[in-house]
Write an enzyme that holds these catalytic residues in place. Structure first.
Site, PDB file in Angstrom:
ATOM      1  N   ASP A 399     -12.223   9.369  23.678  1.00 55.43           N
ATOM      2  CA  ASP A 399     -11.943   9.820  22.429  1.00 55.43           C
ATOM      3  C   ASP A 399     -11.337   8.548  21.816  1.00 55.43           C
ATOM      4  O   ASP A 399     -10.084   8.239  22.376  1.00 55.43           O
ATOM      5  CB  ASP A 399     -11.113  11.129  22.098  1.00 55.43           C
ATOM      6  CG  ASP A 399     -10.582  11.824  21.397  1.00 55.43           C
ATOM      7  OD1 ASP A 399     -11.715  11.671  20.078  1.00 55.43           O
ATOM      8  OD2 ASP A 399      -9.270  11.766  20.733  1.00 55.43           O
ATOM      9  N   ASP A 401      -8.741   6.951  18.881  1.00 50.94           N
ATOM     10  CA  ASP A 401      -7.655   8.072  17.567  1.00 50.94           C
ATOM     11  C   ASP A 401      -6.954   7.151  17.377  1.00 50.94           C
ATOM     12  O   ASP A 401      -5.818   6.119  17.531  1.00 50.94           O
ATOM     13  CB  ASP A 401      -6.651   8.980  18.341  1.00 50.94           C
ATOM     14  CG  ASP A 401      -5.696   9.817  17.343  1.00 50.94           C
ATOM     15  OD1 ASP A 401      -5.717   9.459  16.048  1.00 50.94           O
ATOM     16  OD2 ASP A 401      -5.209  10.614  17.817  1.00 50.94           O
ATOM     17  N   GLU A 403      -5.353   4.616  14.537  1.00 48.81           N
ATOM     18  CA  GLU A 403      -4.674   5.656  12.931  1.00 48.81           C
ATOM     19  C   GLU A 403      -4.058   4.541  12.451  1.00 48.81           C
ATOM     20  O   GLU A 403      -2.594   4.143  13.036  1.00 48.81           O
ATOM     21  CB  GLU A 403      -3.311   6.728  13.354  1.00 48.81           C
ATOM     22  CG  GLU A 403      -4.078   7.955  14.000  1.00 48.81           C
ATOM     23  CD  GLU A 403      -2.978   9.307  14.041  1.00 48.81           C
ATOM     24  OE1 GLU A 403      -1.787   9.126  13.727  1.00 48.81           O
ATOM     25  OE2 GLU A 403      -3.135   9.464  14.931  1.00 48.81           O
ATOM     26  N   TYR A 478      -5.570  17.982   8.283  1.00 48.10           N
ATOM     27  CA  TYR A 478      -3.922  18.401   8.419  1.00 48.10           C
ATOM     28  C   TYR A 478      -3.054  17.766   7.930  1.00 48.10           C
ATOM     29  O   TYR A 478      -3.885  16.815   8.032  1.00 48.10           O
ATOM     30  CB  TYR A 478      -3.390  19.406   9.722  1.00 48.10           C
ATOM     31  CG  TYR A 478      -4.100  18.610  11.173  1.00 48.10           C
ATOM     32  CD1 TYR A 478      -3.910  17.178  11.434  1.00 48.10           C
ATOM     33  CD2 TYR A 478      -5.269  19.454  11.583  1.00 48.10           C
ATOM     34  CE1 TYR A 478      -4.089  17.108  12.609  1.00 48.10           C
ATOM     35  CE2 TYR A 478      -5.654  18.742  13.213  1.00 48.10           C
ATOM     36  CZ  TYR A 478      -5.065  17.230  13.417  1.00 48.10           C
ATOM     37  OH  TYR A 478      -5.470  16.287  14.407  1.00 48.10           O
TER      38      TYR A 478
END
Length: 661
Positions: A399, A401, A403, A478
């Site tokens: 995965d 991630d 950012e 979110y």
């Protein structure tokens, strides 16, 4: 200087056609890439389609180093079997056949191709023994194998330490996949397992799989081979209830490494049988990590220690004690590793269909991604990721991630326009590497990614190019609003309100934007927050609605029982302290509970102090899951599982239509 001749001792290593979609529309340009990762080099190559040459090229040999090339073809409607042949003076080696279907201009599928009668002109393709734990208890053990594509066999045998222990016949079906399995009773000892696939032209053997078998019920390394099932009667499982995932929807959750400390949330508390995906956060990348250094100096020191002896851009574990050394019940020093990783290995044994993936990056660990536009850096990262999966075999993929591509992450100095292109290339390289690893292990590895959801962040990546390489895309729907700004809004609202300050800051808008950007609906999972975000000193309200005011900074709460970051409050703490233990109450201790039906989002508000928390609860989570079904999306995922008391994950299953067991 020109090369006059090449002395090749043997035919080249076998080329591999890189991952590509299986369907195209007539008239579409079809890019075909191939790689030969290691072995005797070739001097030329050809690409054939249905045994007719469509591309060719010359190559410069470079020892045993990797070779690769590509070309773009166009094809008429029908089924096309693509194959690359790599040649040198000593001979030729062919790739496995890659079959693609080209649809007519009106989208009509091609007529099915007849399966040719078997002509055993060569021995079968190589079988691969499927993944199995290398440490087993004495007794019945099932051994499975696969042959994914190539010349079929008419029979197979399983050998243990060179002696046949089972065999069976096979039905030949062109070049399509074959597989088999058998169960053998093994006594205590060590065994080298090998599968032989046979036809009239000969036999082809798998790689050897070595296993150690210990005493029945005990194993050779203690708890590492003892399943860790979910016990819903345990108080540690809070309010979680077991559900049957009858829709095959994605139900994922992140488990964080540091949760075992202050939160005292241990792997045995994970409602694993209620999940399809368990994402372990986070795996760091060695190298430039200024964001971590500034935000968490002690964490940065731990990372430097873990990276000793490693290259920049290799992955590593962050907290070795938590991941590998912490003693859990049943652990002993004979195990290859202990800690959370061994607990996850045991969870995998109890839930073999659960996909467990290491999540690489995160907010303070994303700096190295910005340097992966360099091909050498990227290769180090991808190669180390493969080695990581080979070492910790309970993991089922990767995965990412990051950012965020294009900037806007923890390090304001990082981010450039080309990051989106780097992201696509990284996904392509990882997919190629995982496909190659699949051919070695016989397992399937998933590639997922958590992605930014604001319109600006979505626009940074060409998801139409990236998504074909990926299994799922986790939209972090979110953190739309938070105490980093005085702007007030629902941090995980499903829909925008009439007074929404920012366009695109809601779950529905995010889904619409990602679908428009090229993410297939069946690969898109929507994020469910298991925490709230809060402000203090809300003022200048223009109505009774607290969201009509301005925030005065992050909410200030005592640092106990679930408050770990300024402005962030775990869901279970909101229920305990602001709602008196009842998620449906109107509020206690001066707090007033509300629900914005336009946004489908709850909040709690304390007028006397101007404190406001926006969060998700069972009602909003169920609505979000129902929305996922209505739009035909892949499912949901949650950040993070230790903040839930069970209400939210239970509600997700209810919204997805799953019956309680």
């Amino acid at each position: 200087m020109s090369i006059c001749s090449v002395n090749a001792w043997s035919a080249p290593g076998a080329p591999v056609i890189a991952w590509m979609p299986t369907e195209y529309t007539e008239g579409t340009a079809i890019p075909v890439n191939w790689n030969m990762w290691w072995g005797e080099n070739g001097t030329s190559w050809v690409l054939t389609s249905n045994n007719s040459q469509v591309c060719a090229g010359d190559l410069t040999p470079n020892g045993n180093n990797a070779q690769m090339a590509n070309c773009t073809i166009s094809a008429s409607a029908g089924t096309h079997q693509l194959q690359v042949v790599l040649s040198n003076a000593a001979g030729s080696s062919a790739s496995a056949v890659k079959t693609v279907n080209v649809l007519s201009g009106n989208g009509t599928p091609p007529d099915p191709q007849p399966i040719p009668d078997p002509e055993f002109v060569e021995a079968p393709a190589k079988p691969v023994i499927a993944w199995m734990d290398t440490n087993q208890s004495a007794g019945d053990i099932t051994v499975s194998w696969n042959m994914w594509w190539g010349v079929n066999g008419s029979s197979w045998t399983l050998e243990s330490n060179g002696s046949e222990v089972c065999n069976n016949t096979l039905t030949v079906n062109g070049n399509n996949a074959q597989h088999g399995s058998c169960t053998v009773n093994f006594a205590k000892g060590s065994y080298d397992l090998q599968v032989l696939l046979t036809n009239a032209a000969g036999s082809t053997a798998s790689d050897i799989k070595s296993i150690s078998v210990g005493d029945a019920g005990g194993g050779v390394v203690g708890s590492s081979e003892t399943p860790l099932p979910t016990d819903y009667s345990s108080p540690g499982l809070r309010r979680h209830k077991p559900y049957s995932n009858t829709t095959n929807s994605v139900v994922g959750a992140y488990f964080v490494e540091w949760g075992i400390y202050g939160r005292n949330y241990q792997p045995a508390q994970i409602p694993a049988s209620n999940l399809t995906h368990l994402l372990y956060g986070f795996i760091p990348i060695c190298g430039p990590n200024q964001s971590l250094q500034e935000a968490n100096p002690s964490g940065y020191s731990a990372l430097l220690q873990s990276c000793q002896g490693k290259q920049d851009f290799e992955v590593t574990v962050h907290d070795q004690y938590a991941a590998l050394d912490k003693l859990y019940p049943g652990d002993n020093d004979a195990q290859d590793y202990k800690g959370v990783f061994n607990q996850l290995r045991r969870i995998k044994l109890a839930n073999p269909d659960l996909v467990i993936v290491p999540s690489v990056g995160g907010w303070t660990l994303s700096d190295p991604f910005y340097y992966l536009d360099n091909a050498a850096n990227r290769k180090v990262f991808v190669d180390s990721m493969v080695e990581f999966l080979k070492t910790y075999t309970f993991f089922d993929g990767v995965d990412i991630d990051w950012e965020y591509p294009g900037g806007g992450g923890a390090n304001a100095d990082l981010g450039k326009e080309s990051d989106g292109e780097t992201y696509v290339t990284l996904m392509q390289d990882l997919r190629i590497a995982l496909d190659t690893l699949e051919s070695e292990t016989g397992r399937q590895y998933q590639l997922t990614s958590a992605v930014g959801v604001s319109p600006a962040k979505i626009s940074q990546v060409d998801y139409a190019q990236a998504s074909p390489y990926m299994d799922y895309i986790f939209a972090m729907s979110y953190d739309y609003y938070g105490a980093w700004s005085e702007d007030l809004g629902h941090h995980a609202g499903l829909y925008p309100t009439a007074s929404a300050i920012h366009e695109g800051f809601s779950g529905d808008e995010t889904v619409t934007n990602l679908l428009a950007a090229g993410v297939p609906a069946h690969k898109l999972a929507v994020g469910v927050a298991m925490y709230g975000r809060g402000w203090k000193g809300v003022s200048n309200m223009t109505s009774q609605d607290p969201f009509s005011g301005k925030g005065g900074g992050p909410i200030s709460l005592t640092m106990n029982n679930g408050h770990w970051e300024a402005g962030v409050v775990d869901y279970f703490r909101i229920v305990q302290e602001m709602l008196g233990g009842d998620p449906n109450s109107s509020g206690v201790n001066g707090w007033s509970a509300g629900y914005d039906d336009s946004a489908k989002a709850p909040y709690v508000w304390k007028p006397s102090t101007g404190e406001l928390i926006t969060y998700e609860n069972g009602k909003s989570a169920k609505t979000k899951a129902e929305y996922v079904r209505q739009r035909g999306l892949a499912g949901t995922f949650s950040w993070e599982i230790d903040a839930d008391n069970g209400d939210i994950l239970n509600a997700v299953h209810e919204g997805l239509g799953h019956p309680q067991e």
